[in-house]
Motif scaffolding. Structure first.
Motif, PDB file in Angstrom:
ATOM      1  N   ARG A   1       4.974  -4.799  -5.608  1.00  0.00           N
ATOM      2  CA  ARG A   1       5.538  -4.065  -6.754  1.00  0.00           C
ATOM      3  C   ARG A   1       5.019  -2.621  -6.788  1.00  0.00           C
ATOM      4  N   LEU A   2       3.816  -2.403  -6.268  1.00  0.00           N
ATOM      5  CA  LEU A   2       3.229  -1.052  -6.252  1.00  0.00           C
ATOM      6  C   LEU A   2       3.690  -0.244  -5.039  1.00  0.00           C
ATOM      7  N   GLY A   3       4.460  -0.868  -4.167  1.00  0.00           N
ATOM      8  CA  GLY A   3       4.939  -0.177  -2.976  1.00  0.00           C
ATOM      9  C   GLY A   3       3.899  -0.077  -1.874  1.00  0.00           C
ATOM     10  N   ARG A   4       2.817  -0.832  -1.983  1.00  0.00           N
ATOM     11  CA  ARG A   4       1.773  -0.821  -0.944  1.00  0.00           C
ATOM     12  C   ARG A   4       2.144  -1.889   0.095  1.00  0.00           C
ATOM     13  N   THR A   5       3.129  -1.553   0.904  1.00  0.00           N
ATOM     14  CA  THR A   5       3.787  -2.536   1.766  1.00  0.00           C
ATOM     15  C   THR A   5       2.844  -3.159   2.793  1.00  0.00           C
ATOM     16  N   ASP A   6       2.050  -2.337   3.462  1.00  0.00           N
ATOM     17  CA  ASP A   6       1.175  -2.887   4.505  1.00  0.00           C
ATOM     18  C   ASP A   6       0.178  -3.895   3.918  1.00  0.00           C
ATOM     19  N   ALA A   7      -0.425  -3.526   2.785  1.00  0.00           N
ATOM     20  CA  ALA A   7      -1.391  -4.434   2.161  1.00  0.00           C
ATOM     21  C   ALA A   7      -0.685  -5.692   1.663  1.00  0.00           C
ATOM     22  N   ALA A   8       0.537  -5.524   1.136  1.00  0.00           N
ATOM     23  CA  ALA A   8       1.296  -6.687   0.668  1.00  0.00           C
ATOM     24  C   ALA A   8       1.617  -7.616   1.835  1.00  0.00           C
ATOM     25  N   ARG A   9       1.997  -7.008   2.984  1.00  0.00           N
ATOM     26  CA  ARG A   9       2.317  -7.832   4.160  1.00  0.00           C
ATOM     27  C   ARG A   9       1.097  -8.645   4.590  1.00  0.00           C
ATOM     28  N   ASP A  10      -0.058  -8.012   4.615  1.00  0.00           N
ATOM     29  CA  ASP A  10      -1.294  -8.732   5.001  1.00  0.00           C
ATOM     30  C   ASP A  10      -1.564  -9.893   4.044  1.00  0.00           C
ATOM     31  N   ALA A  11      -1.369  -9.625   2.750  1.00  0.00           N
ATOM     32  CA  ALA A  11      -1.662 -10.671   1.757  1.00  0.00           C
ATOM     33  C   ALA A  11      -0.643 -11.812   1.856  1.00  0.00           C
ATOM     34  N   PHE A  12       0.641 -11.484   2.065  1.00  0.00           N
ATOM     35  CA  PHE A  12       1.642 -12.555   2.234  1.00  0.00           C
ATOM     36  C   PHE A  12       1.333 -13.386   3.473  1.00  0.00           C
ATOM     37  N   GLU A  13       0.923 -12.717   4.561  1.00  0.00           N
ATOM     38  CA  GLU A  13       0.594 -13.474   5.777  1.00  0.00           C
ATOM     39  C   GLU A  13      -0.616 -14.369   5.553  1.00  0.00           C
ATOM     40  N   GLU A  14      -1.601 -13.861   4.796  1.00  0.00           N
ATOM     41  CA  GLU A  14      -2.768 -14.697   4.467  1.00  0.00           C
ATOM     42  C   GLU A  14      -2.328 -15.915   3.643  1.00  0.00           C
TER      43      GLU A  14
END
Length: 359
Positions: free
Chosen positions: A325-338
């Protein structure tokens, strides 16, 4: 129709209890007969249906429920034994719920009954009664949660398991005297599970995939269950804060909102703040962070997650959604993969994979 329908029903129930216990004996026939089974069988056989009609059945049911919550049993064993003896859930279904093979569950149930072989059937009083009731309530909510949001397996939900847990709460609530001091929490627990269960049809799409709360078609919610829950809650809205009451009030806020945008998120945050004051846990902090994010924005939600440590996929999945939601795509991708790596439920994993693909 029999001349005394209630007596006829109770006689039928008595026969089923005896049949069930005989079936259990077959499973454990190589073990010495257990005193708890023998005593229960004898007492049930000797009951007069006419007496059951006048309330003695409630006493017997309460004794059995409280026996299954004996302090000598581990929580998971108490849960399994309660489902088996009180609700009559088949052993193979309990095994599925606890994710163990059926023979393992059968052996576990046998050991639990054996451990109770010298236990008293008397209904405890005072603090011990409150402690046993609290265990049964915890067991019921554990079973409901396992049915409503399975942590593993392929199902989005197991409505039958959740329904059995609701039945256990009803049995406990009906069997206790109306003067029982903890009745408000039992009413709140029943309201809580009814409110959550009311969303079961909307929680699964036509394709069988998971539908999260904000995306659910609220016209598919079970309004009768919601009305019953709100009636249960109404007398206790201004009662002193208590864990089940506060969680039920949160669920009620969702039920009362006609649309997701109309949800009273600041009040929900207030309920979670009160809950943290009573029982601070990572799960409560996680849920509070979701509410804070809705009330104040995703950055505030992430701040509320600081320091939270919780095994499993739900913490990284919430963090991933807030980062997205904050547009921090790379960090979001890492968290979704985790989250995906930790998720044991196929339906939730499919949902997470979809969110990851949408980034």
């Amino acid at each position: 129709m029999p001349s005394v329908p209630a007596a006829w029903l109770l006689t039928t129930a008595r026969r089923r209890v005896v049949d069930r216990l005989r079936s259990e004996d077959v499973l454990s026939r190589r073990l010495p007969e257990l005193a708890v089974d023998r005593a229960l069988t004898e007492e049930v056989t000797q009951m007069d249906p006419a007496q059951w009609v006048h309330g003695e059945v409630a006493d017997e049911r309460l004794r059995l429920v409280l026996l299954c919550a004996h302090p000598s049993l581990a929580r998971e064993h108490a849960a399994a034994l309660t489902l088996r003896l009180v609700l009559g859930v088949p052993t193979e279904e309990i095994a599925r719920l606890f994710l163990v093979p059926t023979p393992t569950m059968a052996a576990r149930l046998t050991r639990a009954r054996k451990r109770l072989s010298d236990a008293s059937f008397d209904v405890p009083t005072g603090a011990e009664l409150e402690e046993r009731v609290a265990v049964v309530a915890e067991v019921a909510y554990l079973a409901f949660t396992a049915g409503y949001a399975p942590g593993s397996g392929a199902d989005v939900l197991r409505a039958d398991v959740a329904a059995e847990a609701i039945r256990l709460v009803c049995v406990l609530r009906d069997a206790l005297p109306t003067s029982y001091a903890g009745r408000s929490e039992l009413d709140a627990l029943l309201a809580l599970v009814l409110l959550q269960h009311s969303r079961r049809h909307a929680r699964v799409s036509a394709a069988g995939t998971l539908v999260l709360l904000p995306d659910q078609d609220r016209s598919r919610w079970d309004r009768a269950a919601i009305d019953e829950a709100l009636d249960l809650l109404s007398p206790w809205v201004h009662a002193p804060p208590a864990p089940y009451l506060l969680q039920a009030l949160v669920a009620a806020e969702h039920a009362l909102a006609a649309t997701p945008a109309q949800t009273a998120w600041p009040r929900i945050v207030g309920h979670y703040d009160a809950l943290l004051g009573l029982t601070d846990s990572p799960v409560v902090r996680l849920h509070r962070a979701v509410a804070v994010a809705e009330a104040k924005g995703p950055e505030a939600g992430l701040d509320a997650l600081a320091g939270v440590v919780l095994p499993g996929h739900r913490l990284p999945s919430v963090r991933a959604a807030l980062l997205a939601r904050l547009g921090r795509t790379d960090a979001a991708r890492d968290a979704f993969e985790e989250a995906l790596a930790l998720c044991g439920n196929a339906a939730e994993a499919e949902h997470l994979a979809g969110r990851l693909a949408d980034l």
